[in-house]
Design a protein around this motif. Structure first.
Motif, PDB file in Angstrom:
ATOM      1  N   ARG A 149       3.991 -18.017  10.845  1.00 13.22           N
ATOM      2  CA  ARG A 149       2.781 -17.701  10.078  1.00 13.22           C
ATOM      3  C   ARG A 149       2.201 -16.409  10.637  1.00 13.22           C
ATOM      4  N   VAL A 150       1.986 -15.453   9.765  1.00 12.74           N
ATOM      5  CA  VAL A 150       1.574 -14.113  10.158  1.00 12.74           C
ATOM      6  C   VAL A 150       0.110 -14.096  10.569  1.00 12.74           C
ATOM      7  N   ARG A 151      -0.148 -13.512  11.735  1.00 12.29           N
ATOM      8  CA  ARG A 151      -1.517 -13.282  12.200  1.00 12.29           C
ATOM      9  C   ARG A 151      -1.909 -11.819  12.033  1.00 12.29           C
ATOM     10  N   SER A 152      -0.957 -10.900  12.289  1.00 11.63           N
ATOM     11  CA  SER A 152      -1.234  -9.472  12.098  1.00 11.63           C
ATOM     12  C   SER A 152       0.084  -8.735  11.938  1.00 11.63           C
ATOM     13  N   VAL A 153       0.010  -7.562  11.329  1.00  9.82           N
ATOM     14  CA  VAL A 153       1.164  -6.686  11.168  1.00  9.82           C
ATOM     15  C   VAL A 153       0.723  -5.286  11.553  1.00  9.82           C
ATOM     16  N   ALA A 154       1.533  -4.606  12.371  1.00  5.96           N
ATOM     17  CA  ALA A 154       1.194  -3.252  12.826  1.00  5.96           C
ATOM     18  C   ALA A 154       2.446  -2.386  12.820  1.00  5.96           C
ATOM     19  N   LEU A 155       2.235  -1.106  12.631  1.00  7.15           N
ATOM     20  CA  LEU A 155       3.317  -0.130  12.754  1.00  7.15           C
ATOM     21  C   LEU A 155       3.252   0.484  14.137  1.00  7.15           C
ATOM     22  N   ASP A 156       4.402   0.845  14.695  1.00  7.47           N
ATOM     23  CA  ASP A 156       4.383   1.569  15.958  1.00  7.47           C
ATOM     24  C   ASP A 156       3.980   3.019  15.690  1.00  7.47           C
ATOM     25  N   CYS A 157       3.849   3.792  16.749  1.00  4.06           N
ATOM     26  CA  CYS A 157       3.315   5.153  16.650  1.00  4.06           C
ATOM     27  C   CYS A 157       4.179   6.084  15.800  1.00  4.06           C
ATOM     28  N   ASP A 158       5.474   5.792  15.702  1.00  2.00           N
ATOM     29  CA  ASP A 158       6.382   6.614  14.894  1.00  2.00           C
ATOM     30  C   ASP A 158       6.576   6.063  13.485  1.00  2.00           C
ATOM     31  N   ALA A 159       5.987   4.919  13.187  1.00  2.00           N
ATOM     32  CA  ALA A 159       6.118   4.243  11.893  1.00  2.00           C
ATOM     33  C   ALA A 159       7.569   3.899  11.571  1.00  2.00           C
TER      34      ALA A 159
ATOM     35  N   ASP B 243       0.848  -1.180   0.000  1.00  2.00           N
ATOM     36  CA  ASP B 243       0.000   0.000   0.000  1.00  2.00           C
ATOM     37  C   ASP B 243       0.892   1.241   0.000  1.00  2.00           C
ATOM     38  N   PRO B 244       0.756   2.101  -0.981  1.00  5.17           N
ATOM     39  CA  PRO B 244       1.583   3.312  -1.043  1.00  5.17           C
ATOM     40  C   PRO B 244       1.418   4.219   0.177  1.00  5.17           C
ATOM     41  N   ALA B 245       0.246   4.234   0.778  1.00  5.09           N
ATOM     42  CA  ALA B 245       0.037   5.075   1.965  1.00  5.09           C
ATOM     43  C   ALA B 245       0.872   4.569   3.146  1.00  5.09           C
ATOM     44  N   VAL B 246       0.961   3.269   3.300  1.00  3.65           N
ATOM     45  CA  VAL B 246       1.781   2.693   4.367  1.00  3.65           C
ATOM     46  C   VAL B 246       3.257   2.931   4.063  1.00  3.65           C
ATOM     47  N   ALA B 247       3.651   2.689   2.830  1.00  2.00           N
ATOM     48  CA  ALA B 247       5.046   2.895   2.433  1.00  2.00           C
ATOM     49  C   ALA B 247       5.480   4.335   2.668  1.00  2.00           C
ATOM     50  N   ALA B 248       4.588   5.268   2.439  1.00  2.05           N
ATOM     51  CA  ALA B 248       4.916   6.684   2.632  1.00  2.05           C
ATOM     52  C   ALA B 248       5.133   7.023   4.102  1.00  2.05           C
ATOM     53  N   ARG B 249       4.478   6.292   4.992  1.00  3.21           N
ATOM     54  CA  ARG B 249       4.604   6.552   6.433  1.00  3.21           C
ATOM     55  C   ARG B 249       5.856   5.937   7.045  1.00  3.21           C
ATOM     56  N   LEU B 250       6.361   4.850   6.466  1.00  2.00           N
ATOM     57  CA  LEU B 250       7.499   4.137   7.055  1.00  2.00           C
ATOM     58  C   LEU B 250       8.739   5.013   7.131  1.00  2.00           C
ATOM     59  N   LYS B 251       9.379   4.976   8.282  1.00  2.00           N
ATOM     60  CA  LYS B 251      10.648   5.673   8.477  1.00  2.00           C
ATOM     61  C   LYS B 251      11.749   4.619   8.485  1.00  2.00           C
ATOM     62  N   ARG B 252      12.538   4.607   7.437  1.00  2.00           N
ATOM     63  CA  ARG B 252      13.576   3.603   7.250  1.00  2.00           C
ATOM     64  C   ARG B 252      14.933   4.156   7.673  1.00  2.00           C
ATOM     65  N   ASP B 253      15.882   3.254   7.949  1.00  2.00           N
ATOM     66  CA  ASP B 253      17.248   3.692   8.237  1.00  2.00           C
ATOM     67  C   ASP B 253      17.951   4.019   6.908  1.00  2.00           C
ATOM     68  N   ALA B 254      19.228   4.325   6.974  1.00  2.00           N
ATOM     69  CA  ALA B 254      19.984   4.721   5.782  1.00  2.00           C
ATOM     70  C   ALA B 254      20.036   3.610   4.733  1.00  2.00           C
ATOM     71  N   ASP B 255      19.851   2.355   5.154  1.00  2.00           N
ATOM     72  CA  ASP B 255      19.865   1.228   4.224  1.00  2.00           C
ATOM     73  C   ASP B 255      18.467   0.860   3.734  1.00  2.00           C
ATOM     74  N   GLY B 256      17.458   1.653   4.114  1.00  2.00           N
ATOM     75  CA  GLY B 256      16.091   1.378   3.688  1.00  2.00           C
ATOM     76  C   GLY B 256      15.392   0.323   4.510  1.00  2.00           C
ATOM     77  N   LEU B 257      15.888   0.054   5.718  1.00  2.00           N
ATOM     78  CA  LEU B 257      15.355  -1.017   6.556  1.00  2.00           C
ATOM     79  C   LEU B 257      14.607  -0.484   7.771  1.00  2.00           C
ATOM     80  N   VAL B 258      13.654  -1.284   8.246  1.00  2.00           N
ATOM     81  CA  VAL B 258      12.974  -1.019   9.516  1.00  2.00           C
ATOM     82  C   VAL B 258      13.094  -2.282  10.366  1.00  2.00           C
TER      83      VAL B 258
ATOM     84  N   GLY C 128      14.062  -8.914  13.443  1.00  2.00           N
ATOM     85  CA  GLY C 128      14.674  -9.020  12.124  1.00  2.00           C
ATOM     86  C   GLY C 128      14.569  -7.670  11.439  1.00  2.00           C
ATOM     87  N   TRP C 129      14.988  -7.620  10.194  1.00  2.00           N
ATOM     88  CA  TRP C 129      14.966  -6.375   9.430  1.00  2.00           C
ATOM     89  C   TRP C 129      14.165  -6.568   8.157  1.00  2.00           C
ATOM     90  N   MET C 130      13.367  -5.572   7.818  1.00  2.00           N
ATOM     91  CA  MET C 130      12.580  -5.610   6.590  1.00  2.00           C
ATOM     92  C   MET C 130      12.788  -4.337   5.799  1.00  2.00           C
TER      93      MET C 130
END
Length: 113
Positions: free
Chosen positions: A70-80, A1-16, A32-34
């Motif tokens: 096996r994934v049950r849910s995925v959530a972002l923290d308050c700072d994304a 989802d582009p809206a979620v991607a826009a909110r993510l704050k990644r490190d210098a390598d593009g990882l969270v 882990g890192w994504m």
């Protein structure tokens, strides 16, 4: 989802950082890192996919060990800037063979306070 991607704050390598937590118990299993692709694969396949910083490649938890998440849910923290993945863990979550990566070196317990 582009809206979620826009909110993510990644490190210098593009990882969270991605925290894996056992569904139902809340037990913290591992970190882990994504990047965007790993998150996309996790969301679309229902299996946790991480980016290995040392091997510089994607890996799906359990493909070689059989210790599947096996994934049950995925959530972002308050700072994304962190992803919380609630999973059904089969077998050990830690590469050492332990159930969780957070039980070997406890620095402080309730009794120490």
């Amino acid at each position: 989802d582009p809206a979620v991607a826009a909110r993510l704050k990644r490190d210098a390598d593009g990882l969270v950082p991605a925290i894996a937590q056992q569904h139902g118990t809340g037990e913290v299993l591992m970190l882990g890192w994504m990047d965007d692709e790993a998150l996309h694969r996790t969301l679309t396949t229902g299996r946790c996919t991480y980016w290995s910083r040392s091997r510089r490649e994607y890996w799906v938890k359990g493909d070689t060990s059989g210790h599947v998440q096996r994934v049950r849910s995925v959530a972002l923290d308050c700072d994304a800037d962190t992803v919380l993945v609630t999973v059904e863990q089969t077998g050990a979550a830690c590469h050492t063979g332990a159930r969780t990566c957070f039980d070997a070196d406890v620095l402080l317990t309730d009794r120490d306070q």
